[in-house]
Motif scaffolding. Structure first.
Motif, PDB file in Angstrom:
ATOM      1  N   ALA A  52      38.729  22.606  39.604  1.00  0.00           N
ATOM      2  CA  ALA A  52      37.854  22.671  38.446  1.00  0.00           C
ATOM      3  C   ALA A  52      38.512  23.046  37.454  1.00  0.00           C
ATOM      4  N   CYS A  55      41.039  20.353  36.393  1.00  0.00           N
ATOM      5  CA  CYS A  55      40.160  19.484  35.667  1.00  0.00           C
ATOM      6  C   CYS A  55      40.002  19.873  34.295  1.00  0.00           C
ATOM      7  N   ARG A  56      39.328  21.032  34.137  1.00  0.00           N
ATOM      8  CA  ARG A  56      39.046  21.530  32.831  1.00  0.00           C
ATOM      9  C   ARG A  56      40.231  21.580  31.703  1.00  0.00           C
TER      10      ARG A  56
END
Length: 119
Positions: A52, A55-56
């Motif tokens: 995550a 991805c950010r």
């Protein structure tokens, strides 16, 4: 249920079962645990968090890139509007029978550019 049991024991079904033995088996793969332990779950959660975060970060970079592209294009559009307004002004002066001041300079610059391109 008796009819179903007879169907599964028939010689036709036994032959099919022998054909399928070499096929890919379905279900749980060997080596996998039925109930993951706390450490397995912690590792899985940490991998998920890391994924995550990455991805950010990718998303943030993408938005920065797009914002730069928009700013660049807006600047180009502004320059083109400015150039268009200059041409309109020159056309208006021509219609009035005047020789625009910047037109002679512009013409000489364009002539120099073309000469440089030919060489």
């Amino acid at each position: 249920m008796e009819v179903e049991d007879l169907l599964f024991q028939s010689p036709e079904n036994e032959a099919e079962g022998q054909k399928r033995e070499g096929a890919v088996k379905r279900g749980r793969k060997p080596g996998r645990k039925a109930n993951p332990t706390k450490t397995d779950m912690k590792i899985k959660l940490e991998r998920s968090r890391q994924s995550a975060r990455e991805c950010r970060a990718r998303k943030k970079l993408r938005y920065q890139y797009l914002e730069e592209q928009v700013a660049h294009r807006e600047k180009a559009v502004f320059m083109l509007h400015k150039e268009l307004e200059q041409y309109r002004q020159w056309a208006k002066e021509f219609d009035e029978g005047k020789m625009p001041e910047g037109l002679v300079k512009f013409y000489e610059e364009e002539k120099a550019k073309r000469a440089a391109e030919e060489e």
